[in-house]
Write a protein that holds these residues in place. Structure first.
Motif, PDB file in Angstrom:
ATOM      1  N   ILE A  35       0.842  -1.197   0.000  1.00  0.00           N
ATOM      2  CA  ILE A  35       0.000   0.000   0.000  1.00  0.00           C
ATOM      3  C   ILE A  35       0.878   1.247   0.000  1.00  0.00           C
ATOM      4  CG2 ILE A  35      -1.684   1.347   1.324  1.00  0.00           C
ATOM      5  CD1 ILE A  35      -2.879  -1.261   2.305  1.00  0.00           C
ATOM      6  N   PHE A  36       1.881   1.257   0.885  1.00  0.00           N
ATOM      7  CA  PHE A  36       2.812   2.392   0.919  1.00  0.00           C
ATOM      8  C   PHE A  36       3.469   2.593  -0.437  1.00  0.00           C
ATOM      9  CE2 PHE A  36       3.166   2.539   5.643  1.00  0.00           C
ATOM     10  CZ  PHE A  36       3.026   3.902   5.744  1.00  0.00           C
ATOM     11  N   ALA A  37       3.998   1.502  -0.993  1.00  0.00           N
ATOM     12  CA  ALA A  37       4.752   1.601  -2.246  1.00  0.00           C
ATOM     13  C   ALA A  37       3.873   2.120  -3.370  1.00  0.00           C
ATOM     14  CB  ALA A  37       5.333   0.234  -2.597  1.00  0.00           C
ATOM     15  N   VAL A  38       2.660   1.552  -3.495  1.00  0.00           N
ATOM     16  CA  VAL A  38       1.773   1.949  -4.588  1.00  0.00           C
ATOM     17  C   VAL A  38       1.371   3.412  -4.443  1.00  0.00           C
ATOM     18  CG1 VAL A  38      -0.532   1.626  -5.534  1.00  0.00           C
ATOM     19  CG2 VAL A  38       0.928  -0.342  -5.114  1.00  0.00           C
ATOM     20  N   LEU A  39       1.001   3.821  -3.219  1.00  0.00           N
ATOM     21  CA  LEU A  39       0.595   5.211  -3.029  1.00  0.00           C
ATOM     22  C   LEU A  39       1.749   6.149  -3.372  1.00  0.00           C
ATOM     23  CD1 LEU A  39      -1.466   5.082   0.287  1.00  0.00           C
ATOM     24  CD2 LEU A  39      -2.321   5.240  -2.033  1.00  0.00           C
ATOM     25  N   PHE A  40       2.964   5.739  -2.954  1.00  0.00           N
ATOM     26  CA  PHE A  40       4.118   6.586  -3.223  1.00  0.00           C
ATOM     27  C   PHE A  40       4.360   6.697  -4.725  1.00  0.00           C
ATOM     28  CE2 PHE A  40       8.698   7.376  -3.681  1.00  0.00           C
ATOM     29  CZ  PHE A  40       8.784   8.554  -2.953  1.00  0.00           C
ATOM     30  N   LYS A  41       4.305   5.561  -5.403  1.00  0.00           N
ATOM     31  CA  LYS A  41       4.567   5.558  -6.844  1.00  0.00           C
ATOM     32  C   LYS A  41       3.542   6.433  -7.565  1.00  0.00           C
ATOM     33  CE  LYS A  41       4.264   2.719 -10.848  1.00  0.00           C
ATOM     34  NZ  LYS A  41       2.858   2.671 -11.133  1.00  0.00           N
ATOM     35  N   GLU A  42       2.274   6.323  -7.152  1.00  0.00           N
ATOM     36  CA  GLU A  42       1.231   7.097  -7.834  1.00  0.00           C
ATOM     37  C   GLU A  42       1.313   8.580  -7.497  1.00  0.00           C
ATOM     38  OE1 GLU A  42      -1.216   5.872 -10.028  1.00  0.00           O
ATOM     39  OE2 GLU A  42       0.000   4.050  -9.975  1.00  0.00           O
ATOM     40  N   SER A  43       1.960   8.909  -6.373  1.00  0.00           N
ATOM     41  CA  SER A  43       2.079  10.335  -6.025  1.00  0.00           C
ATOM     42  C   SER A  43       3.261  10.994  -6.708  1.00  0.00           C
ATOM     43  CB  SER A  43       2.256  10.543  -4.519  1.00  0.00           C
ATOM     44  OG  SER A  43       1.577   9.615  -3.793  1.00  0.00           O
ATOM     45  N   LEU A  44       4.141  10.189  -7.328  1.00  0.00           N
ATOM     46  CA  LEU A  44       5.378  10.741  -7.872  1.00  0.00           C
ATOM     47  C   LEU A  44       5.196  11.959  -8.784  1.00  0.00           C
ATOM     48  CD1 LEU A  44       7.852   7.779  -8.447  1.00  0.00           C
ATOM     49  CD2 LEU A  44       8.113   9.775  -6.976  1.00  0.00           C
ATOM     50  N   PRO A  45       4.248  11.916  -9.753  1.00  0.00           N
ATOM     51  CA  PRO A  45       4.088  13.115 -10.597  1.00  0.00           C
ATOM     52  C   PRO A  45       3.846  14.369  -9.771  1.00  0.00           C
ATOM     53  CG  PRO A  45       2.796  11.301 -11.469  1.00  0.00           C
ATOM     54  CD  PRO A  45       3.369  10.830 -10.172  1.00  0.00           C
ATOM     55  N   SER A  46       3.009  14.235  -8.742  1.00  0.00           N
ATOM     56  CA  SER A  46       2.711  15.402  -7.905  1.00  0.00           C
ATOM     57  C   SER A  46       3.912  15.778  -7.043  1.00  0.00           C
ATOM     58  CB  SER A  46       1.489  15.101  -7.060  1.00  0.00           C
ATOM     59  OG  SER A  46       1.528  15.814  -5.866  1.00  0.00           O
ATOM     60  N   ILE A  47       4.610  14.777  -6.504  1.00  0.00           N
ATOM     61  CA  ILE A  47       5.796  15.075  -5.683  1.00  0.00           C
ATOM     62  C   ILE A  47       6.839  15.780  -6.539  1.00  0.00           C
ATOM     63  CG2 ILE A  47       7.700  14.047  -4.369  1.00  0.00           C
ATOM     64  CD1 ILE A  47       5.774  11.834  -3.519  1.00  0.00           C
ATOM     65  N   ARG A  48       7.025  15.301  -7.774  1.00  0.00           N
ATOM     66  CA  ARG A  48       8.007  15.933  -8.673  1.00  0.00           C
ATOM     67  C   ARG A  48       7.618  17.363  -8.989  1.00  0.00           C
ATOM     68  NH1 ARG A  48       8.297  11.287 -12.063  1.00  0.00           N
ATOM     69  NH2 ARG A  48       9.949   9.924 -11.300  1.00  0.00           N
ATOM     70  N   LYS A  49       6.315  17.575  -9.196  1.00  0.00           N
ATOM     71  CA  LYS A  49       5.912  18.902  -9.650  1.00  0.00           C
ATOM     72  C   LYS A  49       5.920  19.918  -8.500  1.00  0.00           C
ATOM     73  CE  LYS A  49       2.677  21.503 -12.333  1.00  0.00           C
ATOM     74  NZ  LYS A  49       1.297  21.777 -12.608  1.00  0.00           N
ATOM     75  N   PHE A  50       5.414  19.496  -7.330  1.00  0.00           N
ATOM     76  CA  PHE A  50       5.236  20.486  -6.259  1.00  0.00           C
ATOM     77  C   PHE A  50       6.290  20.373  -5.160  1.00  0.00           C
ATOM     78  CE2 PHE A  50       0.892  19.582  -7.866  1.00  0.00           C
ATOM     79  CZ  PHE A  50       0.696  20.787  -8.509  1.00  0.00           C
ATOM     80  N   GLY A  51       6.887  19.209  -5.037  1.00  0.00           N
ATOM     81  CA  GLY A  51       7.893  19.028  -3.994  1.00  0.00           C
ATOM     82  C   GLY A  51       7.310  19.243  -2.605  1.00  0.00           C
ATOM     83  N   LEU A  52       8.118  19.789  -1.711  1.00  0.00           N
ATOM     84  CA  LEU A  52       7.667  19.996  -0.327  1.00  0.00           C
ATOM     85  C   LEU A  52       6.646  21.125  -0.223  1.00  0.00           C
ATOM     86  CD1 LEU A  52      10.841  19.543   1.879  1.00  0.00           C
ATOM     87  CD2 LEU A  52       8.748  18.175   1.900  1.00  0.00           C
ATOM     88  N   LYS A  53       6.610  21.979  -1.266  1.00  0.00           N
ATOM     89  CA  LYS A  53       5.669  23.098  -1.259  1.00  0.00           C
ATOM     90  C   LYS A  53       4.234  22.591  -1.158  1.00  0.00           C
ATOM     91  CE  LYS A  53       4.554  25.947  -4.515  1.00  0.00           C
ATOM     92  NZ  LYS A  53       4.708  25.881  -5.942  1.00  0.00           N
ATOM     93  N   PHE A  54       4.012  21.332  -1.599  1.00  0.00           N
ATOM     94  CA  PHE A  54       2.678  20.729  -1.543  1.00  0.00           C
ATOM     95  C   PHE A  54       2.114  20.787  -0.125  1.00  0.00           C
ATOM     96  CE2 PHE A  54      -0.214  17.010  -1.492  1.00  0.00           C
ATOM     97  CZ  PHE A  54      -0.996  17.346  -2.583  1.00  0.00           C
ATOM     98  N   LEU A  55       3.004  20.604   0.860  1.00  0.00           N
ATOM     99  CA  LEU A  55       2.554  20.560   2.249  1.00  0.00           C
ATOM    100  C   LEU A  55       2.193  21.933   2.796  1.00  0.00           C
ATOM    101  CD1 LEU A  55       5.159  18.058   3.709  1.00  0.00           C
ATOM    102  CD2 LEU A  55       2.788  17.601   3.120  1.00  0.00           C
ATOM    103  N   THR A  56       2.768  22.986   2.221  1.00  0.00           N
ATOM    104  CA  THR A  56       2.590  24.311   2.819  1.00  0.00           C
ATOM    105  C   THR A  56       1.733  25.238   1.959  1.00  0.00           C
ATOM    106  OG1 THR A  56       4.667  24.956   1.800  1.00  0.00           O
ATOM    107  CG2 THR A  56       4.756  24.282   4.102  1.00  0.00           C
ATOM    108  N   SER A  57       1.414  24.789   0.745  1.00  0.00           N
ATOM    109  CA  SER A  57       0.659  25.667  -0.140  1.00  0.00           C
ATOM    110  C   SER A  57      -0.840  25.497   0.094  1.00  0.00           C
ATOM    111  CB  SER A  57       0.996  25.340  -1.590  1.00  0.00           C
ATOM    112  OG  SER A  57      -0.060  25.743  -2.424  1.00  0.00           O
ATOM    113  N   ALA A  58      -1.570  26.610   0.026  1.00  0.00           N
ATOM    114  CA  ALA A  58      -3.016  26.549   0.216  1.00  0.00           C
ATOM    115  C   ALA A  58      -3.760  26.632  -1.112  1.00  0.00           C
ATOM    116  CB  ALA A  58      -3.468  27.672   1.145  1.00  0.00           C
TER     117      ALA A  58
END
Lengths: 312, 281
Positions: A35-58
């Motif tokens: 579950i962890f691996a799949v969720l991580f893999k599927e989030s990659l496009p978003s992680i690549r695009k927004f990085g850590l800013k995803f956590l702090t952006s509204a």
């Protein structure tokens, strides 16, 4: 001869049965990692695009494809804290009532009633919250709150009946049965001799509870509370109906808000763009990580408590 | 002296009253919710509710027969996947693993998986079974539910299997029975009622689940008999109808809510009765 053949068959049977049951036991562990691996893999496009800013952006703009998790994380945490603040004293009261006070004949029925509350599906809470409780709040309770407590910023807003506070309240009703049934079990582990020594020196029931039972069970109770928190953080349906689905962060608790689970429930099937979908999956991953950490804590606290096996 | 005594007595009575009131608070909401589910839900039930497909949006009449069938279908398949795997994993914990490291890890993770957010399980199954295969399907919904069921069954199976005394196992082993036969014919038999209780509770738990079905089995306005097609379920129907604009949809949603609540409560009470009968007998 026949004996040896049977013996061999038995040995094979043993190995097979053991192997199969081992496989399914390990499946639980593999599933969790998967579950962890799949969720991580599927989030990659978003992680690549927004990085850590995803956590702090509204930002939450499906048209411009700008996403940030802050409003959802904020809503998840604040609604769960409201739920905990309301649910903990009431759940402890129920647990105390059931273990220390209620006459024997009442313990069964009331305990059952509380546990039935736990078995009602969460969508029923959500629907009831939307159709019955929200109108009730907006007609009777919220105008009063705004009139009398409105000078405090968190109690300001429009009396809509849906928003952060109603969501937190519905959540609290949902988690009361969980917290109270775990604390009840923990209370029952207090060795009778300790309570009796309290009564022996002339303590009242309340003094025994406050000075013997609660100190003895403190870490277990913490675990029960955190377990309730874990449930509240991940709850979807009860929240989605009444939180109002607004990606604005508002100071006022009466205003509409959103949570991670509500965002997922509302937007997941509408997300056509890969980045949109991936951002939603990343929200799910964040929720999974938060609840995982919270539940590990609760497990360690409850486990550490029951390990003593009720010995003083 | 007298004053202190009175003050202690006063606090005692105060604290006990507060705890009585909190129990009352819990029960008050239970009855309030049940009362509304019954009084809004019962009038929605009629012949066509159980036998017909939904009317076109906005039109009166029709029913949710397809969703009743869908819920039944998905739950049965989920049970067929979740229960055997859960019981076998529980068997490992109670018969083989016991205090081993693997067993404690499995226990720990099961306990966490029990409380894991069910919507995340939905997202997971979407990524594994819906996206690669190009569409929502009943089987994806069933798999999502079986994942939610699995840890519940694992833990209850282990608990009830452990209740069978080791002396019983040793007696069978001493007669020359192989370990697997002892497990299947002696231990399972001894724990039969407990396992049934666990299964009933797990079925009750998943039959009210909505979140994991939203993006797996999705929805369907027609009869569906194929596991590879999207299917309607009562809970997802409640979600869509309750948030929809039509009064008739809201009525239908209450009817479906009544049906789900009633079945879940009946299953739970049944499971509890089994337990009390065992402890009495």
């Amino acid at each position: 001869m026949a004996f040896f053949e049977r013996h061999k068959a038995d040995k094979i049977g043993d190995a097979v049965f053991r192997g199969v049951s081992y496989f399914f036991a390990v499946l639980v562990v593999v599933l969790m990692l998967f579950i962890f691996a799949v969720l991580f893999k599927e989030s990659l496009p978003s992680i690549r695009k927004f990085g850590l800013k995803f956590l702090t952006s509204a930002a939450w703009d499906p048209v411009q494809l700008e996403f940030g998790a802050l409003p959802a994380i904020y809503g998840t945490i604040v609604s769960s804290i409201i739920a905990i603040v309301i649910a903990v004293p009431i759940s402890l009261g129920i647990a105390i009532f059931l273990t220390e006070m209620a006459p024997k004949g009442l313990r069964g029925p009331i305990g059952t009633a509380i546990e039935l509350l736990a078995s009602i599906p969460s969508i029923i809470y959500g629907m009831w919250g939307l159709f019955v409780f929200a109108p009730f709040l907006s007609d009777h309770i919220e105008p009063w709150i705004i009139d009398h407590l409105g000078f405090i910023p968190i109690f300001n807003g429009a009396p809509l009946g849906i928003g952060m506070l109603p969501a937190g309240f519905i959540l609290s009703i949902m988690i009361i049965p969980f917290i109270s049934s775990v604390s009840r079990e923990i209370f029952q582990m207090v060795p009778p001799i300790m309570k009796e020594s309290g009564y022996g020196v002339g303590a009242t029931k309340w003094e025994v509870i406050r000075k013997v039972v609660i100190p003895y069970t403190r870490s277990g109770l913490m675990g029960a509370v955190i377990l309730g928190l874990g449930r509240a953080l991940g709850e979807t349906m009860a929240v989605t109906f009444v939180i109002g689905n607004s990606h604005e962060i508002s100071k006022a608790l009466l205003d509409p808000a959103t949570s991670i689970s509500a965002t997922l429930a509302n937007e997941f099937t509408e997300a056509v763009d890969p980045v949109y979908l991936s951002s939603l999956v990343e929200l799910g991953l964040i929720l999974f990580v938060i609840t995982f950490i919270v539940l590990v804590f609760s497990k360690l606290l409850i486990g550490g408590f029951s390990y003593k096996g009720g010995r003083p | 002296m007298n004053f202190f005594y009175l003050r202690r007595k006063f606090y005692n009575i105060l604290a006990l009253t507060v705890s009585l009131l909190s129990a009352g608070f819990g029960i008050f909401f239970l009855f309030w919710i049940l009362k509304d589910v019954i009084s809004f839900g019962l009038p929605a039930l009629n012949g066509s509710f159980f036998t017909e497909l939904p009317a076109p949006p906005g039109a009166e009449g029709g029913g949710v027969a397809h969703a009743i069938l869908g819920t039944f279908f998905v739950t049965v398949v989920a049970t067929a996947i979740g229960v055997p795997s859960g019981i076998l994993a529980g068997t490992y914990l109670s018969e083989y693993g016991r205090k081993s490291k693997t067993a404690s890890t499995v226990r720990f993770l099961s306990d966490i998986l029990v409380s894991a957010p069910s919507i995340v399980i939905g997202v997971f199954v979407y990524a594994v079974l819906v996206k690669p295969f190009g569409g929502f399907s009943a089987i994806a919904g069933a798999v999502a539910l079986s994942i939610i069921m699995l840890p519940v069954i694992v833990r209850t199976a282990e608990e009830v299997l452990k209740l069978v005394p080791d002396a019983t196992r040793e007696a069978a082993l001493a007669l020359g029975a192989p370990h697997w036969k002892v497990t299947v014919q002696v231990v399972y038999r001894g724990a039969r009622r407990g396992i049934t209780t666990g299964v009933l509770l797990a079925v009750a738990r998943v039959s009210g689940e909505t979140a994991p079905l939203l993006f797996t089995s999705f929805n369907n306005s027609f009869w569906n008999f194929k596991m590879t097609e999207p299917t309607a379920t009562l809970t997802v129907t409640i979600f869509n109808y309750a948030l929809g604009p039509y009064e008739d949809w809201h009525t239908k949603a209450w009817g479906a809510a009544f049906l789900i609540t009633a079945s879940v409560l009946v299953l739970t009470v049944l499971a509890r009765l089994l337990v009390t009968r065992r402890s009495a007998g």
